[in-house]
Design a protein around this motif. Structure first.
Motif, PDB file in Angstrom:
ATOM      1  N   GLN A   1      48.207  -1.006  -5.587  1.00  0.00           N
ATOM      2  CA  GLN A   1      47.580  -1.068  -6.862  1.00  0.00           C
ATOM      3  C   GLN A   1      47.706  -2.423  -7.546  1.00  0.00           C
ATOM      4  OE1 GLN A   1      48.127   2.604  -9.059  1.00  0.00           O
ATOM      5  NE2 GLN A   1      48.916   3.571  -7.175  1.00  0.00           N
TER       6      GLN A   1
ATOM      7  N   ASP B   1      45.373  -4.659  -5.782  1.00  0.00           N
ATOM      8  CA  ASP B   1      43.828  -4.485  -6.066  1.00  0.00           C
ATOM      9  C   ASP B   1      43.385  -5.044  -7.488  1.00  0.00           C
ATOM     10  OD1 ASP B   1      43.067  -3.075  -3.796  1.00  0.00           O
ATOM     11  OD2 ASP B   1      43.287  -0.842  -4.569  1.00  0.00           O
ATOM     12  N   ALA B   2      44.388  -4.988  -8.481  1.00  0.00           N
ATOM     13  CA  ALA B   2      44.305  -5.371  -9.825  1.00  0.00           C
ATOM     14  C   ALA B   2      44.172  -6.961 -10.003  1.00  0.00           C
ATOM     15  CB  ALA B   2      45.252  -4.788 -10.707  1.00  0.00           C
TER      16      ALA B   2
ATOM     17  N   TRP C   1      48.179   1.634 -14.944  1.00  0.00           N
ATOM     18  CA  TRP C   1      49.087   1.022 -15.981  1.00  0.00           C
ATOM     19  C   TRP C   1      49.042   1.934 -17.119  1.00  0.00           C
ATOM     20  CZ3 TRP C   1      48.326  -1.664 -20.672  1.00  0.00           C
ATOM     21  CH2 TRP C   1      49.482  -2.172 -21.223  1.00  0.00           C
TER      22      TRP C   1
ATOM     23  N   ARG D   1      49.923  -9.247 -17.306  1.00  0.00           N
ATOM     24  CA  ARG D   1      48.412  -9.108 -17.585  1.00  0.00           C
ATOM     25  C   ARG D   1      47.919 -10.251 -16.886  1.00  0.00           C
ATOM     26  NH1 ARG D   1      46.542  -9.610 -23.701  1.00  0.00           N
ATOM     27  NH2 ARG D   1      44.628  -9.861 -22.307  1.00  0.00           N
ATOM     28  N   THR D   2      46.499 -10.492 -16.688  1.00  0.00           N
ATOM     29  CA  THR D   2      46.081 -11.467 -15.788  1.00  0.00           C
ATOM     30  C   THR D   2      46.409 -12.977 -16.480  1.00  0.00           C
ATOM     31  OG1 THR D   2      43.879 -11.483 -17.030  1.00  0.00           O
ATOM     32  CG2 THR D   2      44.040 -10.507 -14.689  1.00  0.00           C
TER      33      THR D   2
ATOM     34  N   ARG E   1      42.317  -3.435 -19.062  1.00  0.00           N
ATOM     35  CA  ARG E   1      41.406  -3.977 -18.146  1.00  0.00           C
ATOM     36  C   ARG E   1      42.159  -5.210 -17.316  1.00  0.00           C
ATOM     37  NH1 ARG E   1      36.146  -2.162 -17.952  1.00  0.00           N
ATOM     38  NH2 ARG E   1      35.495  -1.152 -19.967  1.00  0.00           N
ATOM     39  N   SER E   2      43.118  -5.805 -18.009  1.00  0.00           N
ATOM     40  CA  SER E   2      43.857  -6.876 -17.571  1.00  0.00           C
ATOM     41  C   SER E   2      45.019  -6.540 -16.731  1.00  0.00           C
ATOM     42  CB  SER E   2      44.021  -8.060 -18.786  1.00  0.00           C
ATOM     43  OG  SER E   2      45.262  -7.360 -19.564  1.00  0.00           O
ATOM     44  N   ARG E   3      45.075  -5.389 -16.724  1.00  0.00           N
ATOM     45  CA  ARG E   3      46.273  -4.650 -16.010  1.00  0.00           C
ATOM     46  C   ARG E   3      45.859  -3.725 -14.867  1.00  0.00           C
ATOM     47  NH1 ARG E   3      51.301  -6.366 -18.921  1.00  0.00           N
ATOM     48  NH2 ARG E   3      50.466  -6.801 -20.947  1.00  0.00           N
ATOM     49  N   PRO E   4      46.503  -3.413 -13.893  1.00  0.00           N
ATOM     50  CA  PRO E   4      46.193  -2.403 -12.984  1.00  0.00           C
ATOM     51  C   PRO E   4      45.669  -1.055 -13.423  1.00  0.00           C
ATOM     52  CG  PRO E   4      48.398  -3.454 -12.402  1.00  0.00           C
ATOM     53  CD  PRO E   4      48.005  -3.682 -13.748  1.00  0.00           C
ATOM     54  N   TYR E   5      44.907  -0.409 -12.557  1.00  0.00           N
ATOM     55  CA  TYR E   5      44.018   0.768 -13.198  1.00  0.00           C
ATOM     56  C   TYR E   5      45.044   1.661 -13.821  1.00  0.00           C
ATOM     57  CZ  TYR E   5      41.340   5.132 -13.025  1.00  0.00           C
ATOM     58  OH  TYR E   5      40.571   6.256 -13.623  1.00  0.00           O
TER      59      TYR E   5
END
Length: 502
Positions: A396, A399-400, A89, A354-355, A83-87
């Protein structure tokens, strides 16, 4: 769309037993041929309603082929890491290399379908995701992959009957859960959403194959034959299938371009440089520690530029403002054997932060439209379609929550020559100058054209290019730092505005 899969297709057990040995032998022959040539991977998506035989079919493919060269990826709800990466990934990381088969039990379609059925995704958002998927699959095919998408179908009564039968059998009862019957209640919604998804993503290069799942023998033999025939045809095909995705490039007739109009005389005095460098490094350090950045954003920095333009110096000044535990620098050179066995963008997806983290690319995915284009390391079709694929990739990331900041550092021809000679004459700088650098100077004009095309086609609202006048290193380094700070501040203000509206 599912009418032909509700006709009661069957094959008797004797026919199945008679056909399977020949099918298995042919599948193994084709698999080993594909493995030896290593020209393309096979991506198989197994989707459909509960109880339609998805798991049994995957198990059969494993028993009919050499399982050492097959990988099965079962995707459920994303983990916290995912969830902390682009969809996309987690799907990029799971792609099989050339010569291998990857079976996706649950795929990039699963979550959008589930979210739409639950009412957690609007129709417009679903269609946007499907557009992204269509372009992703076109990219896979253009990179050489054979993409086979199966949807196993059962009627409502057929699914109910199937679940009851599985429940009665002690060996399969574990597969039937409360969720299975809950999904039976939403059968009509699934058919509506799945029908729309299949229609929109049923492309010429990656069509859907709908298979009736009522009869085990029919389903298994049908899938096995389709996989065999598709692999045979792909092995016989000369070259890769090309999905047209790139309009032609038109150049200005007055020779004016984004590089020729840069003012390379801009300078920053030593004292002013020291002050501004300290100011923006402190500001950057503070911005990336803000909770709203750490929780919702990551930072992706791309450094491209002329040889000797100062990319390394710029990167070091950025790194000095960051916590070394929170970022990585990725230098990009020629791809390794492992990387050549995957789609072009694969080796960049694997480094996405990641975030709360940052990744700094010293050269990047733009090599395809720069050095690979100019030096002829890829076909015209490859670099022409790369613009759209790169834009999709960066969209993408945006978006993330990734803040994508891209720099092109430009110096004049004369300044480059001066720096080359300085490197050659300075002992501790000689490692920076190579024969390839001198050869590249001979193609200066070709690189100018390629850079201008790159900026025109990939400078988007989400990920614009920043052209840096780099004849003066002090000016360039401060502009880089200031740009990063501005972009992070803008992203955090946008996030704050969204929160206030909600």
């Amino acid at each position: 769309m599912f009418e032909s899969a509700e006709l009661g297709h069957t094959i008797d057990k004797e026919t199945f037993k008679r056909e399977v040995p020949k099918l298995r032998a042919e599948l193994l022959d084709v698999q080993y041929d594909m493995l030896q040539k290593k020209e393309f991977p096979v991506v198989i998506l197994i989707s459909g309603v509960d109880g339609s035989g998805k798991g049994e079919t995957i198990n059969l493919l494993y028993s009919w082929m050499d399982p050492r060269h097959i990988s099965t990826l079962a995707f459920s709800s994303p983990s916290d890491e995912e969830r902390s990466r682009p969809y996309m990934w987690r799907y990029w990381r799971a792609l099989p290399p050339k010569g291998k088969v990857g079976i996706f039990a649950g795929s990039w379609y699963s979550q959008p379908i589930t979210d739409r059925i639950r009412g957690e995704m609007r129709r417009s958002d679903l269609d946007q995701r499907l557009d992204d998927i269509n372009r992703f699959e076109a990219m896979l095919v253009n990179e050489g992959a054979l993409v086979l998408k199966f949807w196993f179908h059962l009627s409502h009564d057929g699914q109910k009957k199937r679940l009851k039968a599985l429940e009665k059998n002690p060996r399969t009862a574990w597969r039937v859960t409360k969720e299975s019957y809950d999904r039976l209640k939403t059968y009509d919604k699934l058919q509506d959403v799945a029908g729309h998804v299949l229609r929109v993503t049923n492309t010429a290069h990656a069509p859907w194959i709908i298979v009736e799942g009522t009869n085990d023998e029919y389903r298994s033999l049908t899938v096995g034959r389709i996989v065999l025939d598709a692999m045979k045809r792909r092995l016989q095909q000369e070259g890769r299938q090309q999905v047209p995705v790139a309009p032609p490039i038109v150049h200005a007739i007055d020779q004016k371009n984004v590089l020729s109009e840069l003012d390379l005389t801009q300078k920053l005095a030593k004292k002013e440089y020291a002050q501004q460098l300290a100011h923006y490094q402190a500001k950057l350090s503070e911005l990336v520690r803000r909770p709203e950045f750490v929780e919702k954003h990551s930072l992706v920095l791309v450094f491209e530029g002329s040889d000797a333009a100062g990319k390394g110096g710029g990167i070091r000044r950025v790194g000095a403002a960051l916590d070394a535990r929170q970022y990585q620098i990725v230098p990009i050179a020629a791809p390794t054997e492992e990387e050549r066995a995957q789609p072009y963008l694969w080796r960049f997806w694997r480094h996405m932060p990641r975030t709360g983290r940052a990744t700094i690319f010293d050269r990047s995915w733009y090599g395809r439209v720069l050095v690979e284009r100019v030096e002829g390391f890829c076909s015209d079709a490859d670099w022409l379609r790369a613009y759209a694929e790169i834009n999709d990739f960066e969209h993408q990331l945006d978006d993330a929550g990734a803040i994508v900041v891209k720099f092109w550092l430009q110096i004049s021809d004369d300044e480059q020559l001066r720096r080359f000679k300085e490197r050659q004459d300075t002992e501790f700088k000689r490692f920076k100058i190579t024969d390839e650098d001198w050869r590249n100077r001979e193609k200066w004009n070709d690189y100018v054209v390629a850079v201008c095309d790159m900026v025109d086609r990939t400078s988007t609202g989400q990920a614009p290019w920043t052209l840096v006048e780099a004849n003066d290193k002090n000016f360039a380094r401060v502009k880089v730092l200031k740009t990063i700070c501005d972009r992070i501040e803008a992203a955090l203000k946008l996030e704050e505005g969204k929160s206030n509206k909600s």
